[in-house]
Design a protein around this motif. Structure first.
Motif, PDB file in Angstrom:
ATOM      1  N   THR A   1      -2.248   2.970 -10.667  1.00 24.54           N
ATOM      2  CA  THR A   1      -2.938   3.591  -9.533  1.00 24.54           C
ATOM      3  C   THR A   1      -3.923   2.652  -8.864  1.00 24.54           C
ATOM      4  OG1 THR A   1      -4.637   4.469 -11.027  1.00 24.54           O
ATOM      5  CG2 THR A   1      -2.744   5.889 -10.513  1.00 24.54           C
ATOM      6  N   ALA A   2      -4.026   1.410  -9.320  1.00 19.97           N
ATOM      7  CA  ALA A   2      -4.967   0.472  -8.711  1.00 19.97           C
ATOM      8  C   ALA A   2      -4.606   0.248  -7.251  1.00 19.97           C
ATOM      9  CB  ALA A   2      -4.943  -0.857  -9.469  1.00 19.97           C
ATOM     10  N   GLY A   3      -5.615   0.189  -6.407  1.00 17.12           N
ATOM     11  CA  GLY A   3      -5.401  -0.012  -4.987  1.00 17.12           C
ATOM     12  C   GLY A   3      -5.656  -1.446  -4.576  1.00 17.12           C
ATOM     13  N   LEU A   4      -5.373  -1.748  -3.302  1.00 20.04           N
ATOM     14  CA  LEU A   4      -5.535  -3.089  -2.769  1.00 20.04           C
ATOM     15  C   LEU A   4      -6.945  -3.362  -2.275  1.00 20.04           C
ATOM     16  CD1 LEU A   4      -2.212  -3.284  -0.712  1.00 20.04           C
ATOM     17  CD2 LEU A   4      -2.649  -4.208  -2.991  1.00 20.04           C
ATOM     18  N   TRP A   5      -7.723  -2.285  -2.082  1.00 18.80           N
ATOM     19  CA  TRP A   5      -9.074  -2.441  -1.549  1.00 18.80           C
ATOM     20  C   TRP A   5     -10.101  -1.885  -2.533  1.00 18.80           C
ATOM     21  CZ3 TRP A   5      -4.939  -0.505   1.209  1.00 18.80           C
ATOM     22  CH2 TRP A   5      -4.509  -1.261   2.311  1.00 18.80           C
ATOM     23  N   SER A   6     -11.262  -2.505  -2.546  1.00 23.19           N
ATOM     24  CA  SER A   6     -12.356  -1.972  -3.357  1.00 23.19           C
ATOM     25  C   SER A   6     -13.123  -0.897  -2.607  1.00 23.19           C
ATOM     26  CB  SER A   6     -13.307  -3.104  -3.759  1.00 23.19           C
ATOM     27  OG  SER A   6     -13.871  -3.724  -2.609  1.00 23.19           O
ATOM     28  N   ASP A   7     -13.103  -0.982  -1.263  1.00 23.55           N
ATOM     29  CA  ASP A   7     -13.853  -0.012  -0.461  1.00 23.55           C
ATOM     30  C   ASP A   7     -13.168   0.299   0.860  1.00 23.55           C
ATOM     31  OD1 ASP A   7     -14.188  -2.362   0.899  1.00 23.55           O
ATOM     32  OD2 ASP A   7     -16.372  -2.463   0.671  1.00 23.55           O
ATOM     33  N   GLY A   8     -11.926  -0.069   1.000  1.00 21.41           N
ATOM     34  CA  GLY A   8     -11.206   0.161   2.246  1.00 21.41           C
ATOM     35  C   GLY A   8     -11.213  -1.028   3.183  1.00 21.41           C
ATOM     36  N   VAL A   9     -12.091  -2.008   2.924  1.00 23.45           N
ATOM     37  CA  VAL A   9     -12.155  -3.221   3.749  1.00 23.45           C
ATOM     38  C   VAL A   9     -12.041  -4.454   2.854  1.00 23.45           C
ATOM     39  CG1 VAL A   9     -13.531  -4.576   5.373  1.00 23.45           C
ATOM     40  CG2 VAL A   9     -13.551  -2.075   5.504  1.00 23.45           C
ATOM     41  N   HIS A  10     -12.937  -4.548   1.877  1.00 23.55           N
ATOM     42  CA  HIS A  10     -12.911  -5.681   0.945  1.00 23.55           C
ATOM     43  C   HIS A  10     -11.811  -5.471  -0.091  1.00 23.55           C
ATOM     44  CE1 HIS A  10     -17.069  -5.406   2.543  1.00 23.55           C
ATOM     45  NE2 HIS A  10     -16.881  -6.711   2.690  1.00 23.55           N
ATOM     46  N   LEU A  11     -11.278  -6.573  -0.588  1.00 25.69           N
ATOM     47  CA  LEU A  11     -10.108  -6.489  -1.446  1.00 25.69           C
ATOM     48  C   LEU A  11     -10.481  -6.311  -2.907  1.00 25.69           C
ATOM     49  CD1 LEU A  11      -7.954  -9.363   0.117  1.00 25.69           C
ATOM     50  CD2 LEU A  11      -8.027  -6.938   0.735  1.00 25.69           C
ATOM     51  N   SER A  12      -9.650  -5.572  -3.607  1.00 26.54           N
ATOM     52  CA  SER A  12      -9.754  -5.456  -5.059  1.00 26.54           C
ATOM     53  C   SER A  12      -9.094  -6.676  -5.694  1.00 26.54           C
ATOM     54  CB  SER A  12      -9.054  -4.181  -5.520  1.00 26.54           C
ATOM     55  OG  SER A  12      -7.654  -4.296  -5.266  1.00 26.54           O
ATOM     56  N   GLU A  13      -9.105  -6.732  -7.033  1.00 25.19           N
ATOM     57  CA  GLU A  13      -8.415  -7.831  -7.711  1.00 25.19           C
ATOM     58  C   GLU A  13      -6.926  -7.822  -7.383  1.00 25.19           C
ATOM     59  OE1 GLU A  13      -9.129  -7.913 -11.865  1.00 25.19           O
ATOM     60  OE2 GLU A  13     -11.067  -8.912 -11.665  1.00 25.19           O
ATOM     61  N   LEU A  14      -6.347  -6.631  -7.280  1.00 26.40           N
ATOM     62  CA  LEU A  14      -4.933  -6.531  -6.930  1.00 26.40           C
ATOM     63  C   LEU A  14      -4.704  -7.034  -5.510  1.00 26.40           C
ATOM     64  CD1 LEU A  14      -2.128  -5.626  -7.855  1.00 26.40           C
ATOM     65  CD2 LEU A  14      -2.644  -3.358  -6.901  1.00 26.40           C
TER      66      LEU A  14
ATOM     67  N   ALA B   1       0.836  -1.202   0.000  1.00 24.02           N
ATOM     68  CA  ALA B   1       0.000   0.000   0.000  1.00 24.02           C
ATOM     69  C   ALA B   1       0.868   1.248   0.000  1.00 24.02           C
ATOM     70  CB  ALA B   1      -0.924  -0.016   1.210  1.00 24.02           C
ATOM     71  N   GLN B   2       1.931   1.266   0.771  1.00 22.92           N
ATOM     72  CA  GLN B   2       2.823   2.425   0.818  1.00 22.92           C
ATOM     73  C   GLN B   2       3.528   2.638  -0.519  1.00 22.92           C
ATOM     74  OE1 GLN B   2       5.283   1.333   4.152  1.00 22.92           O
ATOM     75  NE2 GLN B   2       3.970   2.376   5.635  1.00 22.92           N
ATOM     76  N   GLN B   3       3.963   1.531  -1.137  1.00 20.15           N
ATOM     77  CA  GLN B   3       4.672   1.660  -2.410  1.00 20.15           C
ATOM     78  C   GLN B   3       3.740   2.097  -3.534  1.00 20.15           C
ATOM     79  OE1 GLN B   3       6.686  -2.128  -2.816  1.00 20.15           O
ATOM     80  NE2 GLN B   3       7.395  -1.974  -0.694  1.00 20.15           N
ATOM     81  N   LEU B   4       2.503   1.606  -3.518  1.00 19.96           N
ATOM     82  CA  LEU B   4       1.537   2.045  -4.524  1.00 19.96           C
ATOM     83  C   LEU B   4       1.198   3.519  -4.341  1.00 19.96           C
ATOM     84  CD1 LEU B   4      -0.854  -1.044  -4.529  1.00 19.96           C
ATOM     85  CD2 LEU B   4       0.606  -0.308  -6.427  1.00 19.96           C
ATOM     86  N   ALA B   5       1.109   3.949  -3.091  1.00 14.30           N
ATOM     87  CA  ALA B   5       0.773   5.350  -2.826  1.00 14.30           C
ATOM     88  C   ALA B   5       1.884   6.296  -3.242  1.00 14.30           C
ATOM     89  CB  ALA B   5       0.472   5.531  -1.340  1.00 14.30           C
ATOM     90  N   SER B   6       3.122   5.785  -3.304  1.00 15.84           N
ATOM     91  CA  SER B   6       4.249   6.657  -3.638  1.00 15.84           C
ATOM     92  C   SER B   6       4.528   6.716  -5.134  1.00 15.84           C
ATOM     93  CB  SER B   6       5.516   6.154  -2.919  1.00 15.84           C
ATOM     94  OG  SER B   6       5.917   4.886  -3.439  1.00 15.84           O
ATOM     95  N   ALA B   7       3.714   6.014  -5.948  1.00 13.86           N
ATOM     96  CA  ALA B   7       3.956   6.007  -7.394  1.00 13.86           C
ATOM     97  C   ALA B   7       3.694   7.394  -7.982  1.00 13.86           C
ATOM     98  CB  ALA B   7       3.055   4.973  -8.057  1.00 13.86           C
ATOM     99  N   PRO B   8       4.536   7.839  -8.914  1.00 12.11           N
ATOM    100  CA  PRO B   8       4.323   9.153  -9.535  1.00 12.11           C
ATOM    101  C   PRO B   8       3.101   9.159 -10.444  1.00 12.11           C
ATOM    102  CG  PRO B   8       6.128   7.991 -10.604  1.00 12.11           C
ATOM    103  CD  PRO B   8       5.747   7.173  -9.416  1.00 12.11           C
TER     104      PRO B   8
END
Length: 461
Positions: A399-412, A387-394
């Motif tokens: 830009t895909a995140g790890l969560w679909s809604d902050g609790v449940h997971l996205s495909e990533l 999550a930290q490394q994805l957030a630091s991307a330029p």
């Protein structure tokens, strides 16, 4: 010098010595010095067209079974010793100086030798069957230990020690024997008693992961038109659990996996504990492998203001320990999984507070797992790092995140979870070890594995 079993030579002598406990098929080639030792209640069946060379000993202890299939070839000075059972499938080959023992001495612990006597066999034995599937070849001086199953058409190299089960159509070597390459073998026979593992999942929506389903959406030859409407026909469980199940079936195609996903959306540890209890009462299923994870809803409910549903750390500790104690009674291996951290479900400062609290629950789960002999899979650390490394991307990068809604997971997020689970299983060789038959105390082994060998015992024996 050899004798054909249809003559009045070796076969007649052996039949006279052992009676109905010994069955010898037609046109077998047996040496004059073949030694067969059958204890009371033991059974030995030798199929048709079996060839056994000189210096071989077959030892079958009280109540045990040895079954040698048709067209089996056994080389010189080979030794088979069974306390539960050994089965050699049709057409398999054991070369010279091969040894198969389905039992080992137990360690001389205080529990096994309470009297402390320094005498042979006082610690007794641990016992599990050996199965060599059709067409397998064991080269010179191979040793096979208790609980091992060697797959059809496998080739085990000279002087190897087979201490864990081997897949079909592989070439294996070394100490312990490991897969070196795959063999493009002949057609595999149908294995009626194919190895099967039952895998259970108990947890929250992170495990359940429901997705809407319509058959047309998965029919590549008949996909709906873009912009058209389809009807949701039901819900399928997907996510990392579904993908892990597919990975297990692809990685171990010679094994049947019975996957039982008991994940429930919104469940707290209080709810999961009830699910674990109901499952055992309703189905009475023994699991080979169980994944257990809960705690995220215990914390989240408190921050949502749903205090009656929230579960404090003391109650959570009680639930996780109770579930582990219960599952240990009918599961060969339990893996406790940490919860994933919360993503951007609330304001950043609130999320930090939620994660600080949830981390305490994960620490408790890790401690409970260690105390009760379960494994612990930490997915928190890799999720936090990712999550930290994805957030630091330029700008302009992924830009895909790890969560679909902050609790449940996205495909990533599901993919990250899957990678951690697969790496964990591979690192601990969890599935490979579960494919071995469990070693049990001698009398318990006879009782447990007796049905497995019942079809290979003469009705009159």
């Amino acid at each position: 010098m050899t004798s054909i079993s249809g003559d009045t030579g070796v076969a007649a002598r052996l039949h006279a010595q052992h009676g109905p406990a010994l069955t010898i098929g037609k046109e077998c080639d047996l040496p004059d010095d073949l030694v067969i030792e059958l204890a009371h209640g033991a059974s030995l069946t030798i199929g048709d067209h079996v060839s056994i060379r000189r210096g071989t000993t077959i030892q079958v202890h009280h109540g045990a079974t040895v079954s040698i299939g048709d067209y089996v070839a056994i080389g010189e000075n080979t030794f088979l010793s069974a306390m539960a059972g050994i089965r050699l499938g049709e057409g398999c080959t054991l070369s010279n100086h091969v040894e198969l023992h389905d039992h080992n001495h137990r360690e001389r612990s205080a529990a096994n030798v309470p009297s402390g006597q320094l005498r042979p066999w006082t610690s007794a034995f641990e016992v599990a069957p050996i199965v060599v599937e059709p067409g397998a070849i064991l080269s010179n001086k191979v040793s096979v230990t208790a609980g091992v199953r060697i797959g059809a058409n496998a080739l085990v190299g000279a002087s190897a020690v087979v201490s864990h089960s081997i897949p079909p159509e592989t070439a294996d070597a070394d100490v312990p024997a490991t897969v070196r390459r795959y063999v493009d073998g002949t057609a595999l026979p149908v294995i009626e008693d194919r190895r099967a593992l039952t895998v259970g999942f108990f947890g929250t929506s992170i495990m359940e992961h429901l997705e809407g389903y319509n058959a047309q959406l998965t029919d590549q030859a008949n996909l709906p038109e873009v912009g058209s409407k389809v009807t949701v026909e039901g819900w399928h469980q997907r996510g990392w659990v579904h993908r892990l199940a597919l990975g297990l079936r692809a990685g171990f195609p010679h094994v049947t996996f019975d996957i039982r996903n008991h994940g429930v959306g919104g469940a707290t540890s209080r709810d999961v504990a009830e699910i674990v209890g109901r499952d055992r009462t309703a189905d009475g299923v023994d699991y080979d492998l169980v994944f257990l994870g809960c705690g995220i809803n215990d914390v989240w409910r408190g921050f949502q203001g749903r205090t009656a549903e929230a579960v404090g750390i003391e109650e959570y500790t009680s639930h996780i320990n109770a579930m582990l104690a219960q599952l240990a009674g009918y599961s060969r291996r339990v893996v406790v999984i940490s919860e994933t951290p919360f993503g951007p479900v609330e304001a950043p400062e609130t999320v930090r507070e939620m994660n600080a609290e949830l981390a305490r629950y994960n620490e408790t789960a890790a401690e409970a797992a260690a105390e009760q002999g379960a494994l612990f899979l930490d997915v928190w650390s890799p999720f936090t790092a990712a999550a930290q490394q994805l957030a630091s991307a330029p700008v302009g990068h992924e830009t895909a995140g790890l969560w679909s809604d902050g609790v449940h997971l996205s495909e990533l997020g599901d993919t990250l979870f899957l990678r951690q689970a697969e790496h964990f299983l591979a690192e601990h060789r969890t599935v490979e070890k579960l494919l071995d038959y469990p070693r049990l105390e001698r009398d318990l082994a006879l009782q447990t594995y007796g049905p497995m060998f019942a079809p290979y015992r003469p009705a009159r024996a």
